[in-house]
Design a protein around this motif. Structure first.
Motif, short mmCIF file in Angstrom:
data_model
loop_
_atom_site.label_atom_id
_atom_site.label_comp_id
_atom_site.label_asym_id
_atom_site.label_seq_id
_atom_site.Cartn_x
_atom_site.Cartn_y
_atom_site.Cartn_z
N ALA A 59 0.84 -1.21 0.00
CA ALA A 59 0.00 0.00 0.00
C ALA A 59 0.87 1.25 0.00
N PRO A 80 -7.46 5.24 9.15
CA PRO A 80 -8.61 4.34 8.99
C PRO A 80 -9.88 5.16 8.76
N LEU A 129 -6.08 -0.91 -5.75
CA LEU A 129 -4.96 -1.84 -6.01
C LEU A 129 -3.88 -1.81 -4.94
N1 LIG Z 1 -5.69 0.84 -0.74
C1 LIG Z 1 -5.48 -0.32 -0.19
O1 LIG Z 1 -5.54 -1.35 -0.88
C2 LIG Z 1 -5.11 -0.42 1.23
C3 LIG Z 1 -5.61 0.47 2.14
N2 LIG Z 1 -5.30 0.37 3.46
C4 LIG Z 1 -5.84 1.37 4.37
O2 LIG Z 1 -4.79 2.25 4.76
C5 LIG Z 1 -5.10 2.84 6.02
C6 LIG Z 1 -3.89 2.85 6.93
O3 LIG Z 1 -3.49 1.53 7.20
P1 LIG Z 1 -2.28 1.20 8.23
O4 LIG Z 1 -1.20 2.18 8.08
O5 LIG Z 1 -1.98 -0.23 8.09
O6 LIG Z 1 -3.04 1.44 9.60
P2 LIG Z 1 -2.41 1.86 11.01
O7 LIG Z 1 -3.44 1.55 12.02
O8 LIG Z 1 -1.05 1.29 11.17
O9 LIG Z 1 -2.27 3.44 10.88
C7 LIG Z 1 -3.35 4.33 10.92
C8 LIG Z 1 -2.88 5.59 11.63
O10 LIG Z 1 -3.93 6.54 11.57
C9 LIG Z 1 -3.91 7.26 12.80
N3 LIG Z 1 -5.20 7.90 12.99
C10 LIG Z 1 -6.37 7.35 13.46
N4 LIG Z 1 -7.33 8.29 13.49
C11 LIG Z 1 -6.76 9.45 13.03
C12 LIG Z 1 -7.23 10.76 12.83
N5 LIG Z 1 -8.51 11.08 13.10
N6 LIG Z 1 -6.38 11.67 12.35
C13 LIG Z 1 -5.11 11.36 12.07
N7 LIG Z 1 -4.58 10.14 12.26
C14 LIG Z 1 -5.40 9.19 12.72
C15 LIG Z 1 -3.58 6.22 13.84
O11 LIG Z 1 -3.04 6.80 14.99
C16 LIG Z 1 -2.57 5.36 13.11
O12 LIG Z 1 -1.25 5.77 13.42
C17 LIG Z 1 -6.31 2.06 6.53
O13 LIG Z 1 -7.48 2.81 6.25
C18 LIG Z 1 -6.33 0.82 5.69
O14 LIG Z 1 -7.59 0.28 5.59
C19 LIG Z 1 -4.46 -0.61 3.91
C20 LIG Z 1 -3.94 -1.53 3.06
C21 LIG Z 1 -4.24 -1.52 1.64
#
Ligand SMILES: NC(=O)C1=CN([C@@H]2O[C@H](COP(=O)(O)OP(=O)(O)OC[C@H]3O[C@@H](n4cnc5c(N)ncnc54)[C@H](O)[C@@H]3O)[C@@H](O)[C@H]2O)C=CC1
Ligand SMILES: O=C(O)C(=O)COP(=O)(O)O
Length: 525
Positions: free
Chosen positions: A100, A202, A278
């Protein structure tokens, strides 16, 4: 044999792992109605982002033990509904991080150098060198919203491209940001100063439409926005207006408010790059998430814990190893104290003592609640839904921790208030792991719990034990073990008996008639 439904396409290695313990049916592209029809026969469901697991699907899944999301985001699953049903929801928190992050970086560079349009132009037999003048990312400000796993990797790579990173994440410490070479800023500053903005949060009520008309108004006109996190974090209509009017320079989107993307003006805009969700679609990530989630489903079907459950506390293996014997103790005691207190309890005090007085031992509280509710809910209560069920039934759970110990390295004290008053038990483990009830209503005893138990509160006087023994004998009830506890000689005392047989009807009231017996309780564990 257990049955697993795989409702989105996953790497075959996942099916291979699941097949070790279950019959696996891969059926992709099903409608919600079709899933509702077939889900009652399945023990587990594995999916990616295409299947929406609604409340109706969860409720129809009467046998479901686990829902496995082969990826990160669980916003397509009604997790509260699953929790209420006692279904574990697991994901793969790290399996697609790199994929990602690299997709977001690829989007940023594609935007800055017009790669998709330039590619199309050459394929259309054109040679338009002046049409595709780009911008460099070197020395530009990259605003990273969400400095979690993906955001951190994006920041690290972007720094090596010579970018300055402005990060916004209210849950990340300054130390962590410093470590990553990022400057933590508030959103206002991030919006005002960034040349590129990339979203890695998220989807929550707080992040819904984080980028909208008002926030776009604060950005530079040259800003380019990248969203590889979740649709809905950007207000798509506001973004389209800003792109059409030239208020911002460009956007690259992998995720959308509606997926698959339907009719949309986004398709007509030249300053937009679109990919069909993707981010996680690399060979490496798909193998990683499939293994991660299939292994967890397999383990749960074998009765083992899941390592990345999103709706029960995650435990490291060594903490789990330490707690495992105590979980049974806490659950048995919860069951015992609920029966002593009369079933319908309005409060449960849980005191974790000695080596259990740490925050890691939280699952013991859940185990005690599970035991407390087991008389009422039987197998419907489990580690996933116990706390929520207690809350919904108005049971007040009070936890305390006390590091001091007396005879055991760790012990659990429960006190419940119910229709039969307030009762308490303390329990501990012997060095060989056997469970002992060491205290009943503050009277010291030492009995192993057994299927059928009898407790009395009586006056400490000669002959009373013999009378109870004789009475049980006359009803052909065999005593496996017996213990008496008292605080002072000839004062009040308790008797705890483990019985080989259930107490026949009517015997309890006979026991309460014995002179000197103040109260008697039977318990079935
Ligand atoms: N496009 C795709 O195919 C993919 C999308 N994703 C999405 O990417 C996003 C991030 O994933 P990860 O980094 O693995 O998650 P993660 O949980 O490691 O990181 C998310 C971060 O967002 C922060 N956060 C939460 N609420 C917030 C707010 N209101 N303002 C600012 N920061 C905030 C958290 O503190 C955390 O550090 C998720 O939404 C996930 O579903 C993940 C994998 C693939
Ligand atoms: O893991 C995530 O959050 C993703 O968005 C990946 O989605 P996918 O598994 O590719 O449908």
């Amino acid at each position: 044999m257990a049955k697993v439904l795989v409702s989105d396409s996953i790497d075959p290695v996942g099916v291979e792992i699941l097949s070790q313990v279950a019959q696996v049916d891969v059926k992709t592209g099903l409608s919600a109605e079709e899933i509702i029809q077939i889900i009652p026969e399945y023990d587990a469901l594995m999916l990616r982002s295409s299947t929406r697991v609604t409340k109706e699907i969860v409720e129809a899944g009467s046998k479901l033990q686990i829902i496995g999301r082969a990826g990160v985001g669980v916003d397509n699953i009604d997790v509260p509904a699953a929790t209420r049903q006692g279904i574990i929801v697991v994901n793969s928190p790290e399996g697609n991080t790199i994929a990602a992050a690299e997709h977001a970086l690829a989007m940023m560079l594609s935007l800055s150098r017009h790669i998709p349009d330039a590619n199309q132009s050459v394929k259309a037999n054109k040679w338009e060198r002046n049409r595709f003048i780009g911008t460099e990312v070197y020395k530009k400000n990259l605003g990273v919203v969400g400095l979690g796993k993906i955001g951190s990797h994006v920041a690290t790579v972007a720094r090596s491209l010579g970018m300055k990173i402005l990060a916004y994440d209210p849950f990340i410490s300054k130390e962590r940001a410093d470590q990553l070479g990022c400057t933590l800023v508030d959103l206002e500053l991030l919006f005002a100063e960034s040349d590129f903005i990339t979203l890695h949060v998220p989807k929550t009520p707080e992040t819904q439409h984080l980028i909208g008309r008002e926030t776009i108004a604060k950005m530079k006109p040259t800003v380019r926005i990248i969203n590889c996190s979740r649709g809905g974090i950007i207000d798509e209509l506001a973004l389209i207006e800003a792109l059409e009017s030239g208020r911002i320079a460009g956007a690259a989107l992998d995720v959308f408010e509606q997926e698959p993307l339907g009719e949309s003006r986004l398709r007509e805009l030249s300053n937009v790059i679109l990919t069909p969700h993707l981010g996680a679609s690399t060979t490496e990530a798909q193998v990683g998430v499939a293994i991660d989630v299939a292994e967890q489903i397999r383990d749960v079907l074998l009765g083992l814990p899941a390592r990345s459950a999103v709706n029960i506390p995650g435990l490291t293996p060594d903490v789990m190893e330490k707690l495992r014997p105590y979980l049974q103790l806490a659950e048995t005691m919860g069951n015992l104290v609920s029966q002593l207190a009369g079933g319908r309890c309005d409060s449960l005090n849980v005191r974790l003592q000695g080596e259990l007085a740490t925050k890691d031992s939280q699952p013991l509280v859940v185990a005690a609640i599970k035991g407390l509710l087991s008389q009422a809910l039987r197998e419907r209560v489990n580690y996933v839904n116990a706390a929520i069920e207690a809350k919904e039934r108005g049971i007040r759970v009070i936890e305390t921790r006390d590091a001091s110990t007396r005879d055991y390295s760790g012990s659990i004290h429960l006190e419940a208030n119910g229709s039969m008053g307030t009762h308490s038990v303390t329990g501990a483990l012997l060095s060989n792991g056997e469970i002992r009830i060491t205290d009943l209503d503050e009277f010291p005893i030492n009995v192993p719990p057994s299927n059928h138990m009898l407790f009395t509160l009586h006056q400490d006087m000669p002959g009373i034990i013999g009378k109870i023994g004789a009475l049980l004998g006359s009803f052909n009830v065999n005593i496996a073990s017996m213990q008496v506890g008292r605080k002072i000689i000839r004062g009040d005392a308790v008797m705890a008996l483990s019985l080989d047989d259930p107490l026949p009807e009517g015997l309890l009231s006979e026991i309460t008639k014995v002179p000197g017996i103040r109260d008697a309780y039977t318990v079935k564990l």
